[in-house]
Design a protein around this motif. Structure first.
Motif, PDB file in Angstrom:
ATOM      1  N   ARG A  74      14.757  24.741 -17.546  1.00 14.94           N
ATOM      2  CA  ARG A  74      14.604  25.271 -18.910  1.00 14.94           C
ATOM      3  C   ARG A  74      14.623  24.148 -19.939  1.00 14.94           C
ATOM      4  NH1 ARG A  74      18.687  28.572 -18.761  1.00 14.94           N
ATOM      5  NH2 ARG A  74      20.125  27.248 -19.895  1.00 14.94           N
ATOM      6  N   SER A  77      11.453  21.985 -19.663  1.00 15.80           N
ATOM      7  CA  SER A  77      10.292  22.724 -20.147  1.00 15.80           C
ATOM      8  C   SER A  77      10.265  22.759 -21.668  1.00 15.80           C
ATOM      9  CB  SER A  77      10.326  24.148 -19.585  1.00 15.80           C
ATOM     10  OG  SER A  77       9.315  24.922 -20.154  1.00 15.80           O
ATOM     11  N   ARG A  81       7.662  20.573 -24.052  1.00 19.67           N
ATOM     12  CA  ARG A  81       6.772  21.315 -24.958  1.00 19.67           C
ATOM     13  C   ARG A  81       6.899  20.767 -26.377  1.00 19.67           C
ATOM     14  NH1 ARG A  81       8.280  27.141 -26.036  1.00 19.67           N
ATOM     15  NH2 ARG A  81       9.297  26.755 -24.062  1.00 19.67           N
TER      16      ARG A  81
END
Length: 89
Positions: A74, A77, A81
Motif C-alpha cells: 500500500r 503504491s 503514484r
C-alpha cells in the motif's frame, strides 16, 4: 516481578527486541519522510531516488515481520503514484 529464571530471561529478550524494533521503525519512518518531503518540494529526481532507497527498507521490514506485507504494498503504491504525479505535473 519475574520469579523464575525463564521469566527473567523473557523480560531481557523482550527489552532487546523492543529496542531493535523501535529503532527499525524509526529508520523506516525517516525513509518515508524523505520521499514525502521530496514530493512536497517538487523535486522529482530526489523523490524518485528516495523512493528507490525506501523500497528495499520496506521489503526488509516486511520479511522480518516488523510490518505487514500489505502495508508495504500500500505504501509503495501510494508513494509511487505521488512521485509519478510530480513527474507529470
Amino acid at each position: 516481578m519475574a520469579n523464575t529464571a525463564s521469566a527473567q530471561k523473557r523480560i531481557r529478550q523482550t527489552a532487546r527486541r523492543t529496542a531493535r524494533n523501535r529503532s527499525a521503525m524509526s529508520r523506516l519512518r525517516t525513509f518515508v519522510k524523505k520521499v514525502e518531503n521530496a514530493i512536497r518540494s517538487g523535486a522529482t529526481e530526489e523523490a524518485r531516488a528516495a523512493l528507490n532507497a525506501l523500497k528495499p527498507e520496506l521489503m526488509r521490514a516486511a520479511s522480518k515481520g516488523l510490518v505487514h506485507r500489505n502495508l508495504v504494498a500500500r505504501k509503495l503504491s501510494r508513494l509511487s503514484r505521488r512521485v509519478r504525479a510530480t513527474e507529470a505535473g
